[in-house]
Design a protein around this motif. Structure first.
Motif, PDB file in Angstrom:
ATOM      1  N   UNK A  32      -5.057   2.046  -8.152  1.00  0.00           N
ATOM      2  CA  UNK A  32      -4.227   1.334  -9.118  1.00  0.00           C
ATOM      3  C   UNK A  32      -2.838   0.954  -8.617  1.00  0.00           C
ATOM      4  N   UNK A  33      -2.277   1.732  -7.693  1.00  0.00           N
ATOM      5  CA  UNK A  33      -0.927   1.468  -7.202  1.00  0.00           C
ATOM      6  C   UNK A  33      -0.846   1.868  -5.736  1.00  0.00           C
ATOM      7  N   UNK A  47      -6.932   6.915   8.026  1.00  0.00           N
ATOM      8  CA  UNK A  47      -5.748   7.564   7.463  1.00  0.00           C
ATOM      9  C   UNK A  47      -4.882   6.493   6.818  1.00  0.00           C
ATOM     10  N   UNK A  48      -4.497   6.738   5.576  1.00  0.00           N
ATOM     11  CA  UNK A  48      -3.812   5.723   4.768  1.00  0.00           C
ATOM     12  C   UNK A  48      -2.508   6.278   4.221  1.00  0.00           C
ATOM     13  N   UNK A  49      -1.485   5.444   4.200  1.00  0.00           N
ATOM     14  CA  UNK A  49      -0.224   5.785   3.532  1.00  0.00           C
ATOM     15  C   UNK A  49       0.269   4.571   2.760  1.00  0.00           C
ATOM     16  N   UNK A  50       1.163   4.819   1.821  1.00  0.00           N
ATOM     17  CA  UNK A  50       1.880   3.726   1.135  1.00  0.00           C
ATOM     18  C   UNK A  50       3.220   4.247   0.628  1.00  0.00           C
ATOM     19  N   UNK A  51       4.041   3.353   0.177  1.00  0.00           N
ATOM     20  CA  UNK A  51       5.347   3.737  -0.354  1.00  0.00           C
ATOM     21  C   UNK A  51       5.183   4.557  -1.626  1.00  0.00           C
ATOM     22  N   UNK A  52       5.820   5.732  -1.646  1.00  0.00           N
ATOM     23  CA  UNK A  52       5.916   6.528  -2.876  1.00  0.00           C
ATOM     24  C   UNK A  52       7.361   6.600  -3.358  1.00  0.00           C
ATOM     25  N   UNK A  53       8.298   6.415  -2.431  1.00  0.00           N
ATOM     26  CA  UNK A  53       9.710   6.481  -2.767  1.00  0.00           C
ATOM     27  C   UNK A  53      10.329   7.835  -2.532  1.00  0.00           C
ATOM     28  N   UNK A  54       9.592   8.902  -2.834  1.00  0.00           N
ATOM     29  CA  UNK A  54      10.163  10.254  -2.782  1.00  0.00           C
ATOM     30  C   UNK A  54       9.619  11.117  -1.656  1.00  0.00           C
ATOM     31  N   UNK A 312       8.751  -5.999  -7.648  1.00  0.00           N
ATOM     32  CA  UNK A 312       8.594  -5.147  -6.458  1.00  0.00           C
ATOM     33  C   UNK A 312       8.351  -3.687  -6.805  1.00  0.00           C
ATOM     34  N   UNK A 313       7.708  -3.446  -7.924  1.00  0.00           N
ATOM     35  CA  UNK A 313       7.497  -2.073  -8.366  1.00  0.00           C
ATOM     36  C   UNK A 313       6.121  -1.536  -8.033  1.00  0.00           C
ATOM     37  N   UNK A 314       5.708  -0.530  -8.797  1.00  0.00           N
ATOM     38  CA  UNK A 314       4.462   0.168  -8.520  1.00  0.00           C
ATOM     39  C   UNK A 314       3.226  -0.529  -9.049  1.00  0.00           C
ATOM     40  N   UNK A 315       3.382  -1.723  -9.636  1.00  0.00           N
ATOM     41  CA  UNK A 315       2.198  -2.503  -9.988  1.00  0.00           C
ATOM     42  C   UNK A 315       1.570  -3.133  -8.754  1.00  0.00           C
TER      43      UNK A 315
END
Length: 348
Positions: A32-33, A47-54, A312-315
């Motif tokens: 979803x995000x 192996x996968x990563x994405x922006x979480x912010x924290x 530019x958010x989590x959508x």
């Protein structure tokens, strides 16, 4: 005997249909995000990563279509007060010299202090062991920098990223440099691309960003990713802005000269991947690439919004789809696929 013959024919028909009946499908987005998605294929794992912010979170799966249910682990949480404690963006995991590295953009106060930081893990399994902060990786002038990706090409490591020419000019360009090792640049940065084409300059910003009564323009080249195919080398990057009609541009290495020489690269005059409102896909960007498990298919991953006003958010969610190659060896990404079932990446 006749009944036996009919039974045999029936069994053969069912057997021949089984591969089709067993074919698995998926529907985009694959979770979803997930802004700024990245995939590294190593052995039998993705192996996968994405922006979480924290933090930096790592997912592991044997097929990217199964990402929503994949094993996951938070591998790094910064301590408060550190220069890399906030706004962790666009992490990428890489594997060099039997060690794992993560490159992540982070700041301490606000976006003006964004730089790229490197984590290292010596464990054979990146989901285990300790991730150690190696430090900041940047150019001699310590300029603003985000979205670093790293590649080994003919025995030499290279890094490409998005940065500013000056301290606060806001225009984002693509830079490249050689690496002494996975956490240290070798020499100064070189600019390969700036947003100088009309389709890269749709830089209107939200009203609330106005300064002194004026609304500035922000032109963007960011998210560079290396892509190799046979003897061809490309950098695929994101242009415009994530709150507008984000799209992908293409830089092609001529095959002559040093990779850090801007004259060795040619920019495509038009974007190579744009949004498809008719398919419910807006602002596609931050593209990455991987092979199917059997090595026969080329796939791309990118994030996209479900509507034109999601910003530019989590959508922003990760999508995957196969792509092909043109007769001249350049990638043909087509257009964002509709959100309907499609076959999963082929397996061994």
């Amino acid at each position: 005997m006749r009944c036996l013959r009919f039974l045999l024919i029936f069994v053969l028909l069912i057997a021949s249909a089984c591969p089709l009946l067993a074919q698995r499908t998926f529907t985009n987005p694959i979770k979803p995000s997930g802004p700024d998605p990245w995939v590294l294929q190593q052995g039998e794992w993705y192996y996968y990563t994405n922006t979480t912010g924290a933090n930096v979170t790592l997912w592991r799966t044997r097929n990217m279509a199964d990402l929503a249910t994949a094993e996951r682990k938070t591998i790094f949480v910064p301590s408060t007060g550190q220069p890399f404690s906030r706004d962790l963006w666009a992490p990428e995991i890489h594997y060099f010299d039997n060690k794992w590295y993560v490159y992540v953009s982070a700041d301490s106060l606000n976006n003006l202090s964004h730089r790229v930081w490197v984590l290292e893990n010596t464990s054979p399994d990146p989901m285990q062991g300790e991730w150690v902060m190696k430090g900041k990786i940047g150019d001699k002038g310590d300029h603003w920098a985000i979205d670093m990706s790293v590649m080994e090409y003919k025995g030499q490591l290279y890094a490409a990223w998005s940065g500013w020419e000056g301290p606060t000019n806001g225009r984002q360009d693509i830079f490249i440099a050689k690496l002494k090792n996975p956490w240290t640049l070798d020499g100064d940065r070189v600019k390969l691309s700036q947003p100088d084409q009309p389709w890269e300059q749709h830089g209107d910003v939200p009203q609330e960003w106005q300064r002194n009564g004026e609304i500035p323009k922000i032109y963007v080249n960011e998210g560079p990713e290396f892509l190799q195919h046979d003897d061809k080398l490309f950098i695929v990057y994101s242009a415009n802005a994530c709150w507008l009609d984000y799209c992908l541009g293409l830089l092609t290495y001529t095959g002559q000269g040093d990779l850090t020489d801007p004259r060795s690269w040619i920019k495509s005059k038009n974007p190579v991947f744009v949004q498809a409102p008719e398919n419910g896909v807006w602002a596609p960007g931050h593209g990455g690439f991987f092979k199917s498990a059997d090595g026969k298919q080329d796939w791309m991953i990118y994030h996209a919004n479900p509507s034109a006003t999601d910003g530019c958010g989590n959508k922003r969610a990760p999508h995957i789809q196969p792509f092909t190659w043109n007769a001249d060896g350049t990638p043909n990404f087509g257009k964002p696929a509709p959100k309907t079932p499609m076959p999963i990446p082929s397996e061994k």
